[in-house]
Design an enzyme around this catalytic site. Structure first.
Site, PDB file in Angstrom:
ATOM      1  N   LYS A  88       0.671  -1.105  -0.060  1.00  0.00           N
ATOM      2  CA  LYS A  88      -0.054   0.161   0.067  1.00  0.00           C
ATOM      3  C   LYS A  88       0.762   1.356  -0.120  1.00  0.00           C
ATOM      4  O   LYS A  88       0.398   2.336  -0.623  1.00  0.00           O
ATOM      5  CB  LYS A  88      -1.031   0.140   1.166  1.00  0.00           C
ATOM      6  CG  LYS A  88      -0.019  -0.065   2.638  1.00  0.00           C
ATOM      7  CD  LYS A  88      -1.258  -0.470   3.676  1.00  0.00           C
ATOM      8  CE  LYS A  88      -0.327  -0.768   5.037  1.00  0.00           C
ATOM      9  NZ  LYS A  88       0.252  -2.043   4.769  1.00  0.00           N
ATOM     10  N   VAL A 142      -5.312  -3.332   0.140  1.00  0.00           N
ATOM     11  CA  VAL A 142      -6.516  -2.796   1.283  1.00  0.00           C
ATOM     12  C   VAL A 142      -7.229  -3.580   1.862  1.00  0.00           C
ATOM     13  O   VAL A 142      -7.666  -4.542   1.016  1.00  0.00           O
ATOM     14  CB  VAL A 142      -7.255  -1.642   0.118  1.00  0.00           C
ATOM     15  CG1 VAL A 142      -8.086  -1.093   1.475  1.00  0.00           C
ATOM     16  CG2 VAL A 142      -6.501  -0.560  -0.635  1.00  0.00           C
ATOM     17  N   GLY A 196      -6.748  -6.518   3.597  1.00  0.00           N
ATOM     18  CA  GLY A 196      -6.136  -7.651   3.424  1.00  0.00           C
ATOM     19  C   GLY A 196      -6.914  -8.695   2.616  1.00  0.00           C
ATOM     20  O   GLY A 196      -7.138  -8.446   1.508  1.00  0.00           O
ATOM     21  N   GLY A 216      -0.200  -9.862  19.412  1.00  0.00           N
ATOM     22  CA  GLY A 216       0.277  -9.659  17.950  1.00  0.00           C
ATOM     23  C   GLY A 216      -0.346  -8.456  17.233  1.00  0.00           C
ATOM     24  O   GLY A 216      -0.346  -8.712  15.998  1.00  0.00           O
ATOM     25  N   LYS A 258      -3.660   3.244   2.430  1.00  0.00           N
ATOM     26  CA  LYS A 258      -4.891   2.478   2.029  1.00  0.00           C
ATOM     27  C   LYS A 258      -6.052   3.415   1.514  1.00  0.00           C
ATOM     28  O   LYS A 258      -6.521   3.126   0.491  1.00  0.00           O
ATOM     29  CB  LYS A 258      -5.438   1.617   3.126  1.00  0.00           C
ATOM     30  CG  LYS A 258      -4.338   0.390   3.630  1.00  0.00           C
ATOM     31  CD  LYS A 258      -4.976  -0.263   4.937  1.00  0.00           C
ATOM     32  CE  LYS A 258      -4.174  -1.382   5.531  1.00  0.00           C
ATOM     33  NZ  LYS A 258      -4.370  -1.722   6.881  1.00  0.00           N
TER      34      LYS A 258
END
Lengths: 423, 423
Positions: free
Chosen positions: B102, B129, B131, B184, B202
Site C-alpha cells: 500500500k 487494502v 487484506g 500480536g 490504504k
C-alpha cells in the site's frame, strides 16, 4: 485499448430495465463502452419515455431484435418462459447475455453456461443475487484464491423486513405484512418470498458461484417463515437471539448441506443486526476466514447497477475462464442445536411426554423456557436441545406432534450460533 | 480454453509470502493455472521449508530472477525501496506484478499503473487494502455501473482493536496497547497504525479504485488516536456513539474531502459494531445506495487469499481496461457536527469563555456534558456543536487553546452520524 462500444438490447422495461436505461443514458462517460440500441417490451408504446435517445429502437418484435445481432442482450423480464427461450436463442447465436433472472439460472444454469461456452460467448448474472451487492465479483474473483467452506445469507428482503419489524416481540406477522405491502416491500402474494423459493433460487446461484456446483432447488429444504409469531421473538430474545430467514450452503464431504428458512441467530451477530429489506452474505473460507457483503438486496436502481457493472465487465475482457456448474447432491446438516416451540392446551404431563420422546431419540434438553401471562388454552413454551442430528430431531418432533395437547403444530428452528458471524 | 500455467516468482517469504506459497502448494486444482517457480528472500537459506516442491528455485539473486522472465512477480516485501525498484523493473520488462504494498501504491501508484500500460502488462493489488476483504474486485468491477460518492472505512486493524477494547470506558489506551502487543495486533512502534499513515495509504489506494483519482498522502489530514481516553468513550456513549479510527474520501465538487482519524460513530452502526482487528468498508453510490464489505483486514492467510485471487484473475483475461489514476485535490469537508472535549483545571467562567469563542465564529452549541466524579484539576467535559465548517471550528479551538485553564490540549472529533450506515 480503444474498441467500439458494445451494442446492448434491453429485454424488459420494468423497474430494473428502466433503471438500467436511466444509468446508461445519464452517464455519458459510459458512451464509449456501451451503447443502448433496442428496448423490447410487450405493449411497448405504453412504455416509451422521452429521456431515451431517439437512436434507440423500441420494439415488440423479439425475432427482429435477435436477428439484428446486438453484442449483448440484457434480460430483465424474469420468469422461466419465455425469457429462457430468448436467452437460449441469444447465446446460441453468440450474443452475450446479462441477466437478473435467478429462477432461470436456478433451473437451467448449467445448460445456459454450457451453451455460452459452446458458442464462445458470455453469460453474466451479478444482478441475480442480492441485487446491487457485488457478490459475484467479490466471491468468484476476489475470493478465488481461497477454498470456500460455507456461504450463509439473508437473501430475501421481504422476509427480512417482516422478521426485523417483528423483532420487538409485539407485532404479529399479519400486522407487519400489511405495512410491508403498503411500503412496497411485499407483493400481494408473498409466497415466493416468505416460503423460501426466492431465497432458494438465489442460494442455487450462490452455490454455483462459490462452489461451481449445481444444487437442484427441489432438493433444498425450504421452510416458511409464516409460523413465526410474536412469542417466538420474546423467547428468542431470552436466548440472546433473534429470528431471520437464513439461506445457507455448506460443503460436507462429497455433498452440500443446504437450507432456507427461519433460524435463530445471535441478536448481536451481523445477521441479527441486519434490518429492513437489506441483504447480507457471509462467505467462510479455509484460509481467509469470514468475509461479509451487505447492502440493498433489491430495488430497480441497485439491481440496475449490477447489470451495468456486468455490461462494463464485458467490455474489458476478451475471454473469461469458462464457468461450469457440476451436479451436486444435498446432504444432511451437521449436528446442531435446535429451538422447539410448542403451543399447547395446558395440562399436566406435557413436558415429561416431550422430554421422553426427545430422550428416546438420544436428544438432550438444554433449556426449558415458559413465560407467564399467556392463556392456558394456547400456551406457548420453548425447549432448546443440545446439538443433535436433524434426522433424530425430525423423528422426535413427528412423534410429539401426534399428541392431542397441541393448539398449533410444533415448530423446530435451527440455532445458527456459529454460522452467523458475531460483529 | 486451456493455456499454460502462469509462472510466478515470489518476492518475500514472510507471513504473507509464506501463506501465498502454502495456498499454491496446498491447492492442487490451481496447478493448471499458476506454477510457483522462484522464491526470493534475503538470507534465503534461513527461510527454506520442506513443503515447497523441489521444482521451486530459492534465490537471493533478484537480477537472475527477473532475467528469467517469470509471467508474474508477486511482491510481498513491503516498503518503498528496494521493493519499488524491483516492481518497476518487472513491469518495465512486461512482467505482470501482484503486490500487497500500500505504501508503494500510495506514493507511486499512477507512475506504476502507467508503466504497466506502456509495457502492455498488469499491476494488481487486491491485497493492499483490507487484506482478504475482496474490495477491489467488488468495488472496481461489481460497482462499476454506479457513480460512487463516498468511501468510508475502518482500515487499520490495530487502531480498531485498541478503540473497540476501550469502548467500555474503563481501560486506558496504555493498558489496551500492552494487550494488543501481547496478542500480536500491535507492533513495538505502533505509530503508523495509530497515527493514521497506514490507513491513509490504504485510503489513497481506495480512492484510486473507487474514483480513479490519486490523492497525495501528504494532503490527507491524519489525526492520531493517541489523545483518546477512557472518559471520551463514556461521553460518546451518552451521545449514542462510540469512537473508531475512520478513513473516508468523498467527492466534493471538483475535489475530494479526505480524512483519517478518530471520529464519533453511532454505537449501533456497522462501524460502531466493528470489533477487534476487523476491517469494514462502506461504499455509497448515487444509484445503488450503500454497500458494505467486512472481514479480516490483515494476517498472512487472509492477505494471501487476495494475492492468489489476483494471480487467478490474471489467468483469465487477455487484457484489462487500462487503469489510470488522475491527479486530484483534497478539499474541505462538508459542514458537520463536532465533539469537543476539554480537560481543565476547573474554575468559574470557563464554559462562558468557550461558548463566546464558538459564538464568535458562528458555531452553535448543541449539548454540554459534564459527568460527576472527576478530579477538579483534570476535569474532562464535552461540548457538541451543530454542523459547522471545519475552518471555523479549527479557528475557534485554536483560540480556546490559548487559555490558561487547560490541563490537556482540547480535542475535536468529527461526528460521523450519516456516513457510517446504521445496521
Amino acid at each position: 485499448m480503444k474498441t467500439k462500444p458494445l451494442s446492448v438490447a434491453l429485454l424488459g422495461f420494468g423497474t430494473v430495465g428502466g433503471s438500467v436505461a436511466r444509468i446508461v443514458c445519464e452517464r455519458p462517460e459510459l458512451a464509449d463502452r456501451i451503447r443502448l440500441t433496442h428496448i423490447f417490451n410487450r405493449d411497448v408504446a405504453r412504455k416509451r419515455v422521452d429521456w431515451v435517445p431517439s437512436s434507440v429502437a423500441w420494439t415488440e418484435d423479439i425475432d427482429a431484435l435477435l436477428e439484428s445481432k446486438p453484442d449483448v442482450v440484457v434480460e430483465v423480464i424474469g420468469g422461466i418462459a419465455p425469457a429462457g427461450d430468448w436467452v437460449r436463442r441469444a447465446l446460441g447465436q453468440g450474443t452475450a447475455v446479462v441477466t437478473a433472472n435467478k429462477m432461470l439460472l436456478a433451473a437451467h444454469g448449467p445448460e445456459l453456461l454450457d451453451l455460452a461456452v459452446r458458442h464462445e460467448t458470455q453469460l453474466r448474472f451479478e444482478a441475480a443475487v442480492a441485487g446491487g451487492v457485488p457478490l459475484i465479483h467479490g466471491v468468484r474473483e476476489g475470493l478465488a484464491g481461497d477454498r470456500l467452506l460455507r456461504v450463509t445469507g439473508i437473501l430475501n428482503g421481504t422476509s427480512n423486513y417482516v422478521l426485523s419489524a417483528m423483532s420487538g416481540g409485539e407485532q404479529s406477522m399479519e400486522t407487519v405484512m400489511v405495512e410491508a405491502r403498503r411500503l412496497g416491500y411485499a407483493e400481494a402474494d408473498p409466497s415466493a418470498d416468505v416460503d423460501g423459493d426466492d431465497a432458494g433460487a438465489k442460494l442455487v446461484v450462490l452455490a454455483g458461484i462459490a462452489f461451481r456446483r449445481h444444487l437442484q432447488l427441489a432438493d433444498i429444504p425450504r421452510h416458511s417463515i409464516r409460523p413465526i409469531s410474536a412469542p417466538d421473538f420474546r423467547y428468542a430474545d431470552r436466548l440472546g437471539c433473534t429470528i431471520r430467514q437464513v439461506a445457507l450452503v455448506e460443503a460436507r464431504g462429497d455433498g452440500f448441506h443446504a437450507f432456507v428458512g427461519p433460524a435463530l441467530v445471535p441478536r448481536g451477530s451481523n445477521f441479527g443486526l441486519n434490518m429492513d429489506a437489506n441483504n447480507i452474505v457471509t462467505v467462510a473460507g479455509h484460509y481467509g476466514g469470514e468475509n461479509s457483503f451487505s447492502g440493498a438486496g433489491a430495488g430497480g436502481p441497485a439491481t440496475a447497477v449490477a447489470v451495468v457493472s456486468d455490461l462494463l465487465s464485458l467490455t474489458q475482457r476478451e475471454r473469461d475462464r469458462n464457468e461450469e456448474w457440476l451436479p451436486a447432491s444435498v446432504v444432511a446438516p451437521p449436528a446442531r442445536p435446535y429451538y422447539l416451540r410448542f403451543v399447547v392446551k395446558d395440562r399436566q404431563g406435557i413436558l415429561s411426554l416431550i422430554a421422553a420422546s426427545l430422550a428416546d431419540k438420544g436428544i438432550n434438553l438444554d433449556a426449558v423456557l415458559q413465560e407467564p401471562g399467556y392463556p392456558k388454552d394456547t400456551l406457548p413454551f420453548v425447549i432448546t436441545v443440545e446439538p443433535c442430528e436433524e434426522d433424530a430431531l425430525v423423528a422426535a418432533v413427528q412423534e410429539i406432534a401426534t399428541a392431542d395437547f397441541h393448539a398449533e403444530p410444533p415448530l423446530a428452528l435451527p440455532m445458527l450460533l456459529g454460522e452467523a458471524r458475531r460483529t
